[in-house]
Every structure is written in structure tokens, then in C-alpha cells.
Design an enzyme around this catalytic site. Structure first.
Site, short mmCIF file in Angstrom:
data_model
loop_
_atom_site.label_atom_id
_atom_site.label_comp_id
_atom_site.label_asym_id
_atom_site.label_seq_id
_atom_site.Cartn_x
_atom_site.Cartn_y
_atom_site.Cartn_z
N HIS A 282 -6.79 14.07 17.40
CA HIS A 282 -5.48 13.25 18.32
C HIS A 282 -4.89 12.07 17.74
O HIS A 282 -5.26 11.84 16.50
CB HIS A 282 -6.57 12.58 19.55
CG HIS A 282 -7.45 11.66 19.31
ND1 HIS A 282 -8.81 11.91 18.72
CD2 HIS A 282 -7.46 10.30 19.32
CE1 HIS A 282 -9.49 10.75 18.50
NE2 HIS A 282 -8.78 9.84 18.78
N ARG A 299 -14.03 3.56 25.82
CA ARG A 299 -14.41 4.72 25.54
C ARG A 299 -16.04 4.91 25.37
O ARG A 299 -16.65 3.68 24.76
CB ARG A 299 -13.86 5.34 24.07
CG ARG A 299 -14.21 4.60 22.92
CD ARG A 299 -13.61 5.48 21.58
NE ARG A 299 -14.13 4.94 20.33
CZ ARG A 299 -14.03 5.19 18.93
NH1 ARG A 299 -13.16 6.14 18.91
NH2 ARG A 299 -14.41 4.48 18.14
#
Length: 327
Positions: A282, A299
Site C-alpha cells: 500500500h 491501526r
């Protein structure tokens, strides 16, 4: 549920107790509706999400009301949350599994740089920002669940690419060639050092992490072959010359970042992205510095396994302890 990643994107796939999975590109990404991630997910709902994740590599949810506790509880439904050994001051002390992304910006000041210089030195080429989380470790996380608390009114998008599709997109002779290669992944490869004394470079040298991973990794659940390479961590392909290494890395990194294999996600407060860290790379946004608006993300990562190649050989650590302490 249909798991063919070539399914017509106009067709909704996957239903269980009102849950709907809608692919958003031809290869990568699906949006899931009809599920409350803060609630008590039953086994059927968990299975739908798992299958969608395997098929589309990253799944998206909108309008979720997760706090830190619910975020960790959600992660536990899919694996063992990682507890990092060190985090910055923005991360919640009482939830060691949760990392707040603003922590990374503290590093710039800690090592004598402003934000712009810090980002420029970490991404001094177009492909350097592409990565999987903690890819230099011998046991990179299996998955990451990222939630948005505060985001800019525009910009700040994240992009993912599908490593299974990238592998399949190679010609058959090149796939056979790649199957036998291994590559060194090293922390700090994507960092361009400062002239003269460089406190961050010294930190990297004192806390180095490096592993030899197979260039083609076999997914432990789907059995798919994944082109396991990225611009941020890969130092070199083993047993080839420097000239060959440069050209091979250019070819493989261009392959994994081909636009047709990618999906770009526009964040909103309450958005959640859940991605397979084994099957994707990503790219974090590079435009938020000019927006003058906070972007607060949290996260939780799930513990992963040591990768194996097509020949069955596992990754081999060079230096650095395993990433995680499962919570």
C-alpha cells in the site's frame, strides 16, 4: 460467496444476515455493508469478511463507531493482535495493540527534521513509498485493520495493490524465473540520508532489521502465489549482479504498481480498511502536508507467519528479533 476476483464489479457478491460485499475494481478491493464492526459479530459474518478479504485483498467499511477497545476486540475475531515494543506519544497507553499513525511524525522532530524533509527522505523515488507493514521482519503481520478518526475534507487517500494479480500478470517464463528468486528486505532501504551527521541513519544502523524473503510467496490460506516485493524494504535480489539487480527490481516494482491492480480509498470519519498484508502493498498519502487539516488514524495489526516460497523454503532472518508479541 463468489470469490473470483474477475467478477463484474456491478454485481454485489456475498450475503449473510444482510451483509453485502461489493467489489470496487476489477482486481482489488470490496466495500462491505450491513455489518456493525463494534457489535458482536457472529461466525457467519466473520466468514463473509474472511472470504471477501481473501478474494479482494482489502475490504472497506463506512460509518463505523469503533473506539480503541472495540477495535482490539474486532481484531481478535480474526487473529492475534500484535503488541509493538515501542510506540509514540500519540498512541493510547492503555491499549498497547493500537498504534496511532501520528506517532510517525514525531520521528521527524526527534531526528532533527521537519515533516517535509522527513517524508522526502523516505520517499525520494516514485516507488519508494509502496510497502507492506513491517516487511523487513521475518514474520510480517498477516493483516492490518486501520480506522479513521479525523480526516481532511479532501485528499489523504490510501492506495493498495494486489500482489496475486501482479504475479499472474507476468508472462509464464518470467513467473517461472521469479519463482526461484529470493530478496533481501531491510529496514531503511527507502531512506535517503542527510549530508554530514544523520541521527536517524545512526538509529537505523543501531536497530537494523533484515530478512531474506522469497520473491514469490505462497499465501498460507489461498495457496496463491504473490509477487512479494516493494520499493520501501527490498535491498537486493540475491545471487544476481548489481546491474541485473537494478533492472529486475525496476521491472518487478513497476509490475506491482500497475494501475489496474490498485484501488484508491477516500477516507471519511468512521471508515475502516482491513487488508491482507501478505497479499498487498500500500501507499500512504503524500498530499496531507499541504491540507492544513488533522488526519488521525489508528491501526491494529494481526500476527503473521514466516513466509514460504514456491520451493517450500522459509524466509531467513539476517538481523532483528521477530516483530510481535501476540496479545
Amino acid at each position: 460467496m463468489t470469490t473470483d476476483a474477475g467478477t463484474d464489479t456491478d454485481t454485489a457478491t456475498g450475503t449473510a444476515a444482510g451483509i453485502e460485499v461489493r467489489p470496487v475494481t476489477g482486481y482489488t478491493g470490496a466495500e462491505i455493508t450491513g455489518v456493525d464492526l463494534a457489535g458482536d459479530l457472529d461466525d457467519a459474518a466473520v466468514q463473509v469478511v474472511r472470504e471477501a478479504l481473501l478474494a479482494w485483498k482489502v475490504v472497506f467499511f463506512r460509518g463505523q463507531r469503533l473506539d480503541h477497545a472495540a477495535h482490539v476486540a474486532l481484531a481478535r475475531r480474526f487473529g492475534k493482535p500484535v503488541t509493538l515494543r515501542s510506540r509514540g506519544g500519540a498512541s493510547p497507553a492503555e491499549f498497547p495493540e493500537v498504534e496511532t499513525t501520528a506517532d510517525r511524525l514525531e520521528l521527524a522532530g526527534r531526528y532533527g527534521m521537519d515533516r517535509d524533509e522527513w517524508l522526502e527522505r523516505r520517499r525520494h523515488t516514485l516507488v519508494r513509498g509502496w510497502h507492506c507493514d513491517h516487511g523487513a521482519r521475518v514474520d510480517p503481520p498477516a493483516a492490518t485493520i486501520l480506522r479513521a478518526e479525523t480526516v481532511p475534507p479532501y485528499g489523504g487517500d490510501t492506495t493498495w495493490s494486489n500482489l496475486a494479480a501482479a504475479y499472474e500478470g507476468l508472462s509464464e517464463p518470467v513467473r517461472r524465473f521469479a519463482d526461484g528468486l529470493r530478496a533481501e528486505h531491510r529496514l531503511g532501504v527507502g531512506y535517503q540520508s542527510r549530508p554530514g551527521p544523520d541521527a536517524y541513519l545512526e538509529h537505523l544502523q543501531d536497530h537494523q532489521v533484515a530478512t531474506v524473503h522469497p520473491l514469490v510467496r505462497v499465501h498460507p490460506e489461498s495457496g496463491e502465489r504473490l509477487l512479494f516485493v516493494n520499493g520501501y524494504y527490498v535491498e537486493r535480489i540475491m545471487d544476481v549482479s548489481r546491474a541485473e539487480n537494478a533492472r529486475l527490481l525496476e521491472m518487478f516494482t513497476e509490475q506491482i504498481t500497475r494501475p489496474e491492480y490498485t484501488v484508491r480509498f477516500r477516507w471519511e470519519p468512521g471508515s475502516v480498511a482491513f487488508w491482507d498484508n501478505r497479499a498487498t502493498v500500500h501507499l500512504a498519502p503524500a498530499d496531507t502536508g499541504r491540507l492544513d487539516h488533522p488526519r488521525v488514524m489508528h491501526r491494529v495489526m494481526l500476527a503473521g507467519e514466516i513466509p514460504y516460497g514456491v520451493d517450500g523454503r522459509p524466509s531467513e532472518p539476517i538481523t532483528g528479533a521477530p516483530l510481535h508479541s501476540p496479545a
